[in-house]
Design a protein around this motif. Structure first.
Motif, PDB file in Angstrom:
ATOM      1  N   MET A  90     -23.027 -40.777   3.858  1.00  0.00           N
ATOM      2  CA  MET A  90     -21.821 -41.033   4.646  1.00  0.00           C
ATOM      3  C   MET A  90     -21.874 -42.449   5.204  1.00  0.00           C
ATOM      4  SD  MET A  90     -19.133 -39.332   5.926  1.00  0.00           S
ATOM      5  CE  MET A  90     -17.821 -40.421   6.514  1.00  0.00           C
ATOM      6  N   VAL A  91     -20.802 -43.219   4.960  1.00  0.00           N
ATOM      7  CA  VAL A  91     -20.626 -44.517   5.620  1.00  0.00           C
ATOM      8  C   VAL A  91     -19.445 -44.357   6.564  1.00  0.00           C
ATOM      9  CG1 VAL A  91     -20.126 -46.975   5.304  1.00  0.00           C
ATOM     10  CG2 VAL A  91     -21.457 -45.748   3.568  1.00  0.00           C
ATOM     11  N   GLY A  92     -19.679 -44.501   7.864  1.00  0.00           N
ATOM     12  CA  GLY A  92     -18.592 -44.298   8.808  1.00  0.00           C
ATOM     13  C   GLY A  92     -19.017 -44.680  10.213  1.00  0.00           C
ATOM     14  N   CYS A  93     -18.151 -44.394  11.179  1.00  0.00           N
ATOM     15  CA  CYS A  93     -18.417 -44.766  12.572  1.00  0.00           C
ATOM     16  C   CYS A  93     -18.118 -43.602  13.513  1.00  0.00           C
ATOM     17  CB  CYS A  93     -17.503 -45.913  12.999  1.00  0.00           C
ATOM     18  SG  CYS A  93     -17.771 -47.446  12.109  1.00  0.00           S
ATOM     19  N   VAL A  94     -18.992 -43.436  14.486  1.00  0.00           N
ATOM     20  CA  VAL A  94     -18.706 -42.534  15.600  1.00  0.00           C
ATOM     21  C   VAL A  94     -18.902 -43.307  16.898  1.00  0.00           C
ATOM     22  CG1 VAL A  94     -19.396 -40.420  14.377  1.00  0.00           C
ATOM     23  CG2 VAL A  94     -21.112 -41.692  15.701  1.00  0.00           C
ATOM     24  N   GLY A  95     -18.465 -42.719  18.003  1.00  0.00           N
ATOM     25  CA  GLY A  95     -18.722 -43.319  19.306  1.00  0.00           C
ATOM     26  C   GLY A  95     -20.072 -42.841  19.834  1.00  0.00           C
ATOM     27  N   ASN A 129     -19.445 -36.002  21.117  1.00  0.00           N
ATOM     28  CA  ASN A 129     -18.813 -35.656  19.831  1.00  0.00           C
ATOM     29  C   ASN A 129     -19.465 -36.406  18.667  1.00  0.00           C
ATOM     30  OD1 ASN A 129     -16.991 -33.779  20.775  1.00  0.00           O
ATOM     31  ND2 ASN A 129     -15.329 -35.263  21.042  1.00  0.00           N
ATOM     32  N   GLY A 130     -19.908 -37.629  18.945  1.00  0.00           N
ATOM     33  CA  GLY A 130     -20.581 -38.412  17.910  1.00  0.00           C
ATOM     34  C   GLY A 130     -21.918 -37.783  17.551  1.00  0.00           C
ATOM     35  N   GLU A 131     -22.651 -37.400  18.566  1.00  0.00           N
ATOM     36  CA  GLU A 131     -23.956 -36.767  18.346  1.00  0.00           C
ATOM     37  C   GLU A 131     -23.787 -35.438  17.600  1.00  0.00           C
ATOM     38  OE1 GLU A 131     -26.092 -36.596  22.077  1.00  0.00           O
ATOM     39  OE2 GLU A 131     -27.693 -35.474  21.063  1.00  0.00           O
ATOM     40  N   PHE A 132     -22.790 -34.689  18.027  1.00  0.00           N
ATOM     41  CA  PHE A 132     -22.452 -33.405  17.389  1.00  0.00           C
ATOM     42  C   PHE A 132     -22.144 -33.619  15.903  1.00  0.00           C
ATOM     43  CE2 PHE A 132     -18.591 -30.639  16.509  1.00  0.00           C
ATOM     44  CZ  PHE A 132     -19.231 -29.401  16.500  1.00  0.00           C
ATOM     45  N   SER A 133     -21.354 -34.653  15.615  1.00  0.00           N
ATOM     46  CA  SER A 133     -20.940 -34.905  14.230  1.00  0.00           C
ATOM     47  C   SER A 133     -22.125 -35.336  13.369  1.00  0.00           C
ATOM     48  CB  SER A 133     -19.879 -36.008  14.186  1.00  0.00           C
ATOM     49  OG  SER A 133     -18.765 -35.641  14.972  1.00  0.00           O
ATOM     50  N   ILE A 134     -22.949 -36.230  13.894  1.00  0.00           N
ATOM     51  CA  ILE A 134     -24.098 -36.715  13.117  1.00  0.00           C
ATOM     52  C   ILE A 134     -25.094 -35.572  12.886  1.00  0.00           C
ATOM     53  CG2 ILE A 134     -26.128 -38.236  13.172  1.00  0.00           C
ATOM     54  CD1 ILE A 134     -24.418 -40.382  14.353  1.00  0.00           C
ATOM     55  N   ASN A 135     -25.360 -34.799  13.937  1.00  0.00           N
ATOM     56  CA  ASN A 135     -26.301 -33.675  13.769  1.00  0.00           C
ATOM     57  C   ASN A 135     -25.797 -32.706  12.717  1.00  0.00           C
ATOM     58  OD1 ASN A 135     -28.038 -34.683  15.626  1.00  0.00           O
ATOM     59  ND2 ASN A 135     -27.294 -33.417  17.329  1.00  0.00           N
ATOM     60  N   THR A 150     -27.204 -39.887   6.891  1.00  0.00           N
ATOM     61  CA  THR A 150     -26.363 -40.559   7.901  1.00  0.00           C
ATOM     62  C   THR A 150     -26.893 -41.945   8.287  1.00  0.00           C
ATOM     63  OG1 THR A 150     -27.569 -39.487   9.709  1.00  0.00           O
ATOM     64  CG2 THR A 150     -25.594 -38.362   8.893  1.00  0.00           C
ATOM     65  N   ASP A 151     -27.782 -42.498   7.461  1.00  0.00           N
ATOM     66  CA  ASP A 151     -28.340 -43.821   7.794  1.00  0.00           C
ATOM     67  C   ASP A 151     -27.252 -44.891   7.883  1.00  0.00           C
ATOM     68  OD1 ASP A 151     -30.747 -42.558   7.682  1.00  0.00           O
ATOM     69  OD2 ASP A 151     -31.417 -43.469   5.784  1.00  0.00           O
ATOM     70  N   CYS A 152     -26.130 -44.694   7.223  1.00  0.00           N
ATOM     71  CA  CYS A 152     -25.044 -45.689   7.245  1.00  0.00           C
ATOM     72  C   CYS A 152     -23.906 -45.268   8.165  1.00  0.00           C
ATOM     73  CB  CYS A 152     -24.515 -45.932   5.837  1.00  0.00           C
ATOM     74  SG  CYS A 152     -25.764 -46.267   4.616  1.00  0.00           S
ATOM     75  N   VAL A 153     -24.204 -44.404   9.147  1.00  0.00           N
ATOM     76  CA  VAL A 153     -23.191 -44.084  10.160  1.00  0.00           C
ATOM     77  C   VAL A 153     -23.500 -44.924  11.397  1.00  0.00           C
ATOM     78  CG1 VAL A 153     -22.223 -42.302  11.658  1.00  0.00           C
ATOM     79  CG2 VAL A 153     -22.841 -41.739   9.296  1.00  0.00           C
ATOM     80  N   GLU A 154     -22.548 -45.740  11.780  1.00  0.00           N
ATOM     81  CA  GLU A 154     -22.721 -46.612  12.944  1.00  0.00           C
ATOM     82  C   GLU A 154     -22.327 -45.858  14.217  1.00  0.00           C
ATOM     83  OE1 GLU A 154     -23.056 -50.510  13.000  1.00  0.00           O
ATOM     84  OE2 GLU A 154     -24.263 -49.730  11.334  1.00  0.00           O
ATOM     85  N   ILE A 155     -23.131 -46.020  15.258  1.00  0.00           N
ATOM     86  CA  ILE A 155     -22.804 -45.428  16.565  1.00  0.00           C
ATOM     87  C   ILE A 155     -22.338 -46.563  17.470  1.00  0.00           C
ATOM     88  CG2 ILE A 155     -23.692 -44.098  18.516  1.00  0.00           C
ATOM     89  CD1 ILE A 155     -25.875 -43.037  16.567  1.00  0.00           C
ATOM     90  N   ASP A 189     -18.471 -47.930  23.682  1.00  0.00           N
ATOM     91  CA  ASP A 189     -17.142 -48.200  24.266  1.00  0.00           C
ATOM     92  C   ASP A 189     -15.957 -47.715  23.435  1.00  0.00           C
ATOM     93  OD1 ASP A 189     -18.435 -49.467  26.421  1.00  0.00           O
ATOM     94  OD2 ASP A 189     -18.592 -51.314  25.227  1.00  0.00           O
ATOM     95  N   VAL A 190     -16.192 -46.882  22.423  1.00  0.00           N
ATOM     96  CA  VAL A 190     -15.064 -46.213  21.747  1.00  0.00           C
ATOM     97  C   VAL A 190     -15.427 -44.736  21.611  1.00  0.00           C
ATOM     98  CG1 VAL A 190     -14.205 -48.174  20.413  1.00  0.00           C
ATOM     99  CG2 VAL A 190     -15.957 -46.711  19.430  1.00  0.00           C
ATOM    100  N   SER A 191     -14.415 -43.900  21.483  1.00  0.00           N
ATOM    101  CA  SER A 191     -14.655 -42.462  21.349  1.00  0.00           C
ATOM    102  C   SER A 191     -14.743 -42.084  19.883  1.00  0.00           C
ATOM    103  CB  SER A 191     -13.490 -41.666  21.954  1.00  0.00           C
ATOM    104  OG  SER A 191     -13.308 -42.041  23.279  1.00  0.00           O
ATOM    105  N   THR A 192     -15.551 -41.096  19.614  1.00  0.00           N
ATOM    106  CA  THR A 192     -15.563 -40.490  18.278  1.00  0.00           C
ATOM    107  C   THR A 192     -14.149 -39.977  17.966  1.00  0.00           C
ATOM    108  OG1 THR A 192     -17.860 -39.867  18.567  1.00  0.00           O
ATOM    109  CG2 THR A 192     -16.605 -38.613  16.931  1.00  0.00           C
ATOM    110  N   GLY A 193     -13.760 -40.067  16.716  1.00  0.00           N
ATOM    111  CA  GLY A 193     -12.452 -39.538  16.312  1.00  0.00           C
ATOM    112  C   GLY A 193     -12.329 -38.049  16.638  1.00  0.00           C
TER     113      GLY A 193
END
Ligand code: RIB
Ligand code: NA
Length: 289
Positions: free
Chosen positions: A57-62, A66-72, A81-86, A89-93
């Motif tokens: 997955m290449v993507g972004c979370v806040g 919710n970001g932690e929940f999504s990555i886990n 998830t090595d290419c998911v940026e955290i 100052d922005v919220s996870t979608g």
């Protein structure tokens, strides 16, 4: 096995079920609430991983719960998830999903997904270039989709583009994608009012139109093929398109023909709609038998 890289969105889905869908200005008492992992990109990455592909997955979370929940969740489903940026100052979608009266309606707030920009694609370009197939959707900036498509076409990486949610796309995007999987509504927005068959005939073995319970159509260069959908009892169709795309990708990278891959993806998508939630109900290879 083959390698799939999804460049796309990650959301936390807030799913409300209700007998009645409220009209404007109305309040109703619903039945259940669940926080469920979602986002078209993440859903497709999970579908591919469950069906045996090596899935990235290449993507972004806040930087938020919710970001932690999504990555886990992605990790627990076997997605890298090595290419998911955290991002700070922005919220996870998030997606507000109402499942009522045998259908769903969804409002998506893109949040961190908006920050999946060209520089992040550059940062992970070696992973993207190493893919057997890249999967994209339209919940991240269109400029990023176009940039990634160029990177892929320069490096002979196949791209499966799911043009959802519906948007108009330029000819450059359409010509660079290897496969495009619109539903009927998205097809109209992309290619205008001609009949589905007339449009399909212009894009042999490329355009794959999903029509829900009516099946899936494509043109094999000789004839229009209609691959029937897999009949099930519908609980929630949210994410059925994502299961279809992730499954289609996984079948294609392990070398199945387009027709076999569509049959396989239809069955996976069918099974996914028997459970509430985009990723719930997505089958594993064993379950598909
Ligand atoms: O395609 C279904 C997905 O669309 C949901 O998971 C929701 O997050 C929205 O992005
Ligand atoms: Na489901």
């Amino acid at each position: 096995m083959g390698k799939i890289v999804v460049v796309g969105s990650i959301n936390a889905d807030m799913v409300f079920t209700s007998d009645i869908r409220p009209k404007a200005g109305e309040t109703v008492l619903g039945n259940t609430f669940s926080l469920i992992p979602g986002g078209k990109g993440a859903n497709q990455a999970v579908a591919a991983a469950k069906l045996g592909a090596e899935s990235f997955m290449v993507g972004c979370v806040g930087n938020d719960p919710n970001g932690e929940f999504s990555i886990n969740n992605l990790k627990s489903m076997g997605v890298n998830t090595d290419c998911v940026e955290i991002l700070n100052d922005v919220s996870t979608g998030v997606a507000n999903i109402v499942v009522a009266e045998n259908d769903n309606s969804i409002i998506v707030i893109a949040g961190a997904n908006t920050y999946l920009t060209e520089d992040i694609i550059d940062k992970y370009k070696d992973v993207i270039k190493s893919a057997d197939m890249v999967l994209m959707q339209l919940e991240v900036p269109l400029s990023t989709v176009e940039y990634t498509l160029s990177l892929c076409s320069e490096n002979n990486v196949k791209v499966l583009l799911n043009p959802a949610p519906a948007a108009k796309l330029n000819g450059n995007i359409i010509s660079k994608a290897t496969y495009i999987t619109p539903n009927e509504h998205e097809l109209k927005l992309l290619f205008g009012e001609n009949s589905t068959d007339e449009i399909l005939e212009q894009y042999p073995n490329k355009l794959i139109v999903t029509m829900g319970s009516k099946g899936v159509k494509y043109f094999d260069g000789q004839e229009i093929k209609l691959i029937p959908s897999y009949e099930v009892e519908v609980v929630d169709t949210t994410g059925a398109g994502d299961t279809f795309c992730g499954s289609l990708g996984s079948a294609l990278v392990r070398g199945e023909s387009l027709e076999e891959a569509i049959r396989f993806a239809n069955k996976a998508a069918g099974l996914s709609i028997t459970k509430l939630g985009a990723q719930s109900g997505m089958p594993t290879l064993e379950q598909l038998g």
